[in-house]
Write an enzyme that holds these catalytic residues in place. Structure first.
Site, PDB file in Angstrom:
ATOM      1  N   ASP A  21       0.851  -1.195   0.000  1.00 53.89           N
ATOM      2  CA  ASP A  21       0.000   0.000   0.000  1.00 53.89           C
ATOM      3  C   ASP A  21       0.889   1.249   0.000  1.00 53.89           C
ATOM      4  O   ASP A  21       1.721   1.417   0.891  1.00 53.89           O
ATOM      5  CB  ASP A  21      -0.892  -0.036   1.245  1.00 53.89           C
ATOM      6  CG  ASP A  21      -1.671   1.251   1.451  1.00 53.89           C
ATOM      7  OD1 ASP A  21      -1.873   1.976   0.452  1.00 53.89           O
ATOM      8  OD2 ASP A  21      -2.065   1.538   2.594  1.00 53.89           O
ATOM      9  N   ASN A  23      -0.369   4.521  -0.174  1.00 56.32           N
ATOM     10  CA  ASN A  23      -1.005   5.779   0.256  1.00 56.32           C
ATOM     11  C   ASN A  23      -1.691   5.705   1.623  1.00 56.32           C
ATOM     12  O   ASN A  23      -2.425   6.619   2.003  1.00 56.32           O
ATOM     13  CB  ASN A  23      -2.007   6.267  -0.806  1.00 56.32           C
ATOM     14  CG  ASN A  23      -3.135   5.267  -1.022  1.00 56.32           C
ATOM     15  OD1 ASN A  23      -3.183   4.225  -0.367  1.00 56.32           O
ATOM     16  ND2 ASN A  23      -4.037   5.583  -1.933  1.00 56.32           N
ATOM     17  N   ASP A  25      -4.142   3.847   2.845  1.00 54.47           N
ATOM     18  CA  ASP A  25      -5.574   3.545   3.018  1.00 54.47           C
ATOM     19  C   ASP A  25      -5.811   2.087   3.412  1.00 54.47           C
ATOM     20  O   ASP A  25      -6.958   1.653   3.528  1.00 54.47           O
ATOM     21  CB  ASP A  25      -6.377   3.912   1.760  1.00 54.47           C
ATOM     22  CG  ASP A  25      -6.020   3.042   0.550  1.00 54.47           C
ATOM     23  OD1 ASP A  25      -5.090   2.207   0.656  1.00 54.47           O
ATOM     24  OD2 ASP A  25      -6.672   3.207  -0.501  1.00 54.47           O
ATOM     25  N   ASP A  29      -1.873  -1.260  -3.788  1.00 56.25           N
ATOM     26  CA  ASP A  29      -2.226  -0.512  -4.991  1.00 56.25           C
ATOM     27  C   ASP A  29      -1.101  -0.579  -6.020  1.00 56.25           C
ATOM     28  O   ASP A  29      -0.046  -1.178  -5.778  1.00 56.25           O
ATOM     29  CB  ASP A  29      -2.562   0.948  -4.624  1.00 56.25           C
ATOM     30  CG  ASP A  29      -1.510   1.577  -3.711  1.00 56.25           C
ATOM     31  OD1 ASP A  29      -0.304   1.393  -3.988  1.00 56.25           O
ATOM     32  OD2 ASP A  29      -1.886   2.237  -2.722  1.00 56.25           O
ATOM     33  N   ASP A  98      -5.023 -10.458 -15.760  1.00 58.99           N
ATOM     34  CA  ASP A  98      -6.093 -11.426 -15.530  1.00 58.99           C
ATOM     35  C   ASP A  98      -7.244 -11.107 -16.480  1.00 58.99           C
ATOM     36  O   ASP A  98      -7.612  -9.937 -16.641  1.00 58.99           O
ATOM     37  CB  ASP A  98      -6.580 -11.334 -14.083  1.00 58.99           C
ATOM     38  CG  ASP A  98      -6.771 -12.698 -13.440  1.00 58.99           C
ATOM     39  OD1 ASP A  98      -7.474 -13.520 -14.039  1.00 58.99           O
ATOM     40  OD2 ASP A  98      -6.214 -12.933 -12.360  1.00 58.99           O
ATOM     41  N   ASP A 199      -9.402 -16.465 -16.176  1.00 57.94           N
ATOM     42  CA  ASP A 199     -10.172 -16.961 -15.037  1.00 57.94           C
ATOM     43  C   ASP A 199     -11.243 -17.953 -15.501  1.00 57.94           C
ATOM     44  O   ASP A 199     -11.978 -17.674 -16.450  1.00 57.94           O
ATOM     45  CB  ASP A 199     -10.825 -15.756 -14.350  1.00 57.94           C
ATOM     46  CG  ASP A 199     -11.464 -16.108 -13.033  1.00 57.94           C
ATOM     47  OD1 ASP A 199     -10.747 -16.573 -12.138  1.00 57.94           O
ATOM     48  OD2 ASP A 199     -12.693 -15.909 -12.901  1.00 57.94           O
ATOM     49  N   GLU A 254      -7.293 -20.964 -16.406  1.00 57.27           N
ATOM     50  CA  GLU A 254      -7.710 -21.638 -15.173  1.00 57.27           C
ATOM     51  C   GLU A 254      -8.854 -22.574 -15.536  1.00 57.27           C
ATOM     52  O   GLU A 254      -9.897 -22.127 -16.005  1.00 57.27           O
ATOM     53  CB  GLU A 254      -8.172 -20.607 -14.138  1.00 57.27           C
ATOM     54  CG  GLU A 254      -8.555 -21.249 -12.819  1.00 57.27           C
ATOM     55  CD  GLU A 254      -9.306 -20.304 -11.895  1.00 57.27           C
ATOM     56  OE1 GLU A 254      -9.178 -20.477 -10.679  1.00 57.27           O
ATOM     57  OE2 GLU A 254     -10.031 -19.413 -12.382  1.00 57.27           O
ATOM     58  N   HIS A 327      -3.814 -17.207  -5.021  1.00 56.02           N
ATOM     59  CA  HIS A 327      -4.768 -16.408  -4.251  1.00 56.02           C
ATOM     60  C   HIS A 327      -6.008 -17.190  -3.836  1.00 56.02           C
ATOM     61  O   HIS A 327      -6.748 -16.735  -2.959  1.00 56.02           O
ATOM     62  CB  HIS A 327      -5.189 -15.180  -5.066  1.00 56.02           C
ATOM     63  CG  HIS A 327      -5.954 -15.557  -6.301  1.00 56.02           C
ATOM     64  ND1 HIS A 327      -5.374 -16.231  -7.354  1.00 56.02           N
ATOM     65  CD2 HIS A 327      -7.257 -15.378  -6.640  1.00 56.02           C
ATOM     66  CE1 HIS A 327      -6.295 -16.447  -8.280  1.00 56.02           C
ATOM     67  NE2 HIS A 327      -7.437 -15.942  -7.882  1.00 56.02           N
ATOM     68  N   ASP A 328      -6.233 -18.345  -4.459  1.00 52.37           N
ATOM     69  CA  ASP A 328      -7.406 -19.170  -4.137  1.00 52.37           C
ATOM     70  C   ASP A 328      -7.050 -20.389  -3.301  1.00 52.37           C
ATOM     71  O   ASP A 328      -7.932 -21.187  -2.972  1.00 52.37           O
ATOM     72  CB  ASP A 328      -8.072 -19.673  -5.430  1.00 52.37           C
ATOM     73  CG  ASP A 328      -8.931 -18.613  -6.089  1.00 52.37           C
ATOM     74  OD1 ASP A 328      -9.399 -17.704  -5.386  1.00 52.37           O
ATOM     75  OD2 ASP A 328      -9.137 -18.701  -7.315  1.00 52.37           O
TER      76      ASP A 328
END
Length: 557
Positions: A21, A23, A25, A29, A98, A199, A254, A327-328
């Site tokens: 990150d 910034n 928040d 990003d 992706d 995907d 995928e 990520h899955d």
């Protein structure tokens, strides 16, 4: 030998929300990624695969896209994205985006139009059907629990969503829709990207008539009617003709539920569809009859059989993609290794096991420092799949909450989505704000800063694995053969190219099993390429007592 740059590459997957990150928040990003490109260059990777950064209401963390040609506000602007691409290219690294085109967001302009009326020009961009006897059009369930159909009062019909109800499935039967998708893909390629990770691309063709499963159940898994459907190869060949064949790109699909035979079509050596696919077979080896959340211990024999089937099945017919987490999926060192006593050794062993196979290796962010699974309270999870499953099983009294939580600790997707652990400062250096998802509390011990200061870290071991791939053609192109098939602790195999042989020995246990070299492996000279323990170069290899989670790779001539 059909040489291609994408066969020789190592891919690094970034899940932007959790990477860095810039910034404050609390959300990773694009500028955060730019800040860390020198780190990726130091690791030695060739391609960055960026999980979705498109405009999205974020019902499923960006896999619900409302505008395919714009950037999510939380991640930055198109200018930031263009800078990221330029900075990657200036470092001789490529960018793979992706592509999520089985479904869109229900906030996409196509769907907003589609639901207005039955005769809207966009109606046929999605899969709409009337109900039957005041029930859904068929009995399919979604990947995220519950019916795969959502009733819409506006036109008194249901739309299909194989994932969240905010992710309506696109209707690939419609040639206008396909043309729009191909134009969008071309737009990104013209901007200079180097490929697509697609995907759930093998779900885009559904069976004619969308039949219910024959079980007679009100809700049932209907995968046989939407995985590897009747027109999927026709669509991918058309996509290849219209878009992909006109660019020198890398493509990986995928493909849940795809067999080796399916893969020889999707990833055929003629290049008429995709370069490679992600198989899920090895990811399901620790699932019982009840599916993903019905966890059973992994048997090494099953892993050997599965990996060997894919290695031999695609030999000279296609190409493998090599991964043990993403990520899955949960963190690989927690799932296949030992994330406590032997975390470092088993992380290195698993990296060796994977990177020495034939195929393109994929590293998931944090894997290169041995990040682990996490145990949160249910209220600290963010993932829609976890929360839906918990609600369905616990709130409806089907299962005890402790049992459900144990399954989440082992298999939950948020295991991989906790922010990258950059250093031991507050929030692990990921953000100066409040992170969107809690950090793994072990970040003070497991972090990039510590890894870079230790010459024996997992990071530098991975750097060596990647370097070997560049130096030795056999690592990329050699043929794979399993040895010691019946050993229940050692996974060993050879790679052969010309008169050279790679001998890869990995111990998947905390014990000290004996490795005996098979008599049919002949060699005059041996050279140790890499190992995760100190090894005496003069030690013989006919019989070796391996240390816990030991890995060795020898080049034999």
């Amino acid at each position: 030998m059909d040489k291609k740059w994408w066969k020789e590459s190592v891919v690094y997957q970034i899940y932007p929300r959790s990477f860095m990150d810039s910034n404050g928040d609390g959300i990773g990003d694009l500028r955060g990624i730019i800040l860390k490109l020198d780190y990726l260059k130091k690791l030695g990777v060739d391609v960055v695969w960026l999980s979705p950064v498109y405009k999205s209401p974020n019902d499923d963390n960006g896999y619900d896209i409302s505008d395919y040609q714009d950037i999510m506000d939380e991640f930055g602007t198109m200018k930031d994205w263009e800078e990221l691409l330029a900075e990657l290219h200036s470092r001789d690294m490529k960018l793979m985006m992706d592509l999520v085109v089985n479904h869109s967001s229900d906030e996409h302009k196509w769907f907003i139009e589609s639901r207005k009326s039955k005769d809207n020009p966009y109606r046929d961009y999605y899969v709409w059907r009337p109900g039957t006897d005041k029930k859904e059009p068929n009995n399919w369930t979604s990947f995220f629990s519950g019916s795969a159909w959502q009733y819409d009062e506006e036109t008194d019909e249901y739309f299909l969503h194989l994932f969240s109800r905010k992710q309506p499935d696109l209707n690939w039967e419609n040639p206008k829709l396909r043309k729009e998708i191909y134009e969008m893909m071309t737009w990104w390629l013209d901007k200079g990207i180097d490929g697509f990770r697609m995907d759930v691309i093998n779900l885009i063709s559904k069976a004619d008539g969308l039949p219910s499963t024959p079980s007679g159940k009100r809700y049932d898994w209907g995968g046989e009617f939407f995985m590897n459907g009747p027109r999927v190869h026709e669509y991918l060949q058309e996509m290849n003709r219209e878009v992909l064949s006109k660019h020198d790109v890398m493509t990986v699909g995928e493909c849940p539920g795809a067999s080796v035979e399916d893969a020889t079509q999707y990833a055929n050596s003629k290049g008429t569809e995709l370069n490679m696919i992600f198989t899920f077979e090895h990811m399901d080896l620790d699932s019982g009859p009840g599916g993903k959340w019905d966890v059973k211990p992994l048997k090494l024999a099953d892993l050997k059989e599965c990996m060997t089937k894919w290695q031999k099945g695609l030999e000279e017919k296609g190409w493998n993609s090599l991964y043990l987490n993403n990520h899955d999926q949960p963190r690989m060192v927690s799932r296949f290794g030992n994330d406590t006593t032997y975390r470092i050794e088993s992380a290195k062993m698993l990296g060796t096991f994977l990177h020495m196979m034939q195929g393109t290796p994929y590293i998931y962010q944090g894997e290169e420092i041995g990040m682990t699974n996490v145990k949160f309270d249910i209220n600290d999870y963010n993932d829609i799949e976890i929360l839906n499953m918990y609600h369905e099983k616990v709130k409806e009294g089907k299962e005890d909450s402790n049992k459900v939580m144990e399954a989440i600790y082992i298999k939950g997707r948020d295991n991989a989505r906790t922010p990258v652990q950059w250093d031991d400062s507050e929030n692990a250096g990921f953000t100066t704000g409040k992170p969107w998802l809690k950090l793994n509390p072990n970040y003070k011990d497991i972090n990039v800063k510590k890894a870079l200061e230790d010459p024996n870290s997992i990071f530098y071991y991975y750097q060596n694995l990647i370097r070997l791939r560049k130096e030795y053609e056999i690592v990329v192109y050699g043929n794979y053969d399993l040895i010691l098939e019946n050993h229940d602790q050692i996974y060993a195999y050879t790679r052969t190219l010309g008169d050279e042989t790679l001998l890869v020995i990995t111990n998947f246990s905390s014990e000290r099993p004996e490795f005996n070299i098979p008599q049919n492996i002949y060699y005059e000279r041996k050279h140790l390429l890499i190992s995760n323990y100190e090894v005496d170069e003069n030690e013989g290899i006919s019989s070796i007592f391996l240390k816990p989670y030991e890995a060795r790779v020898y080049l034999l001539k």
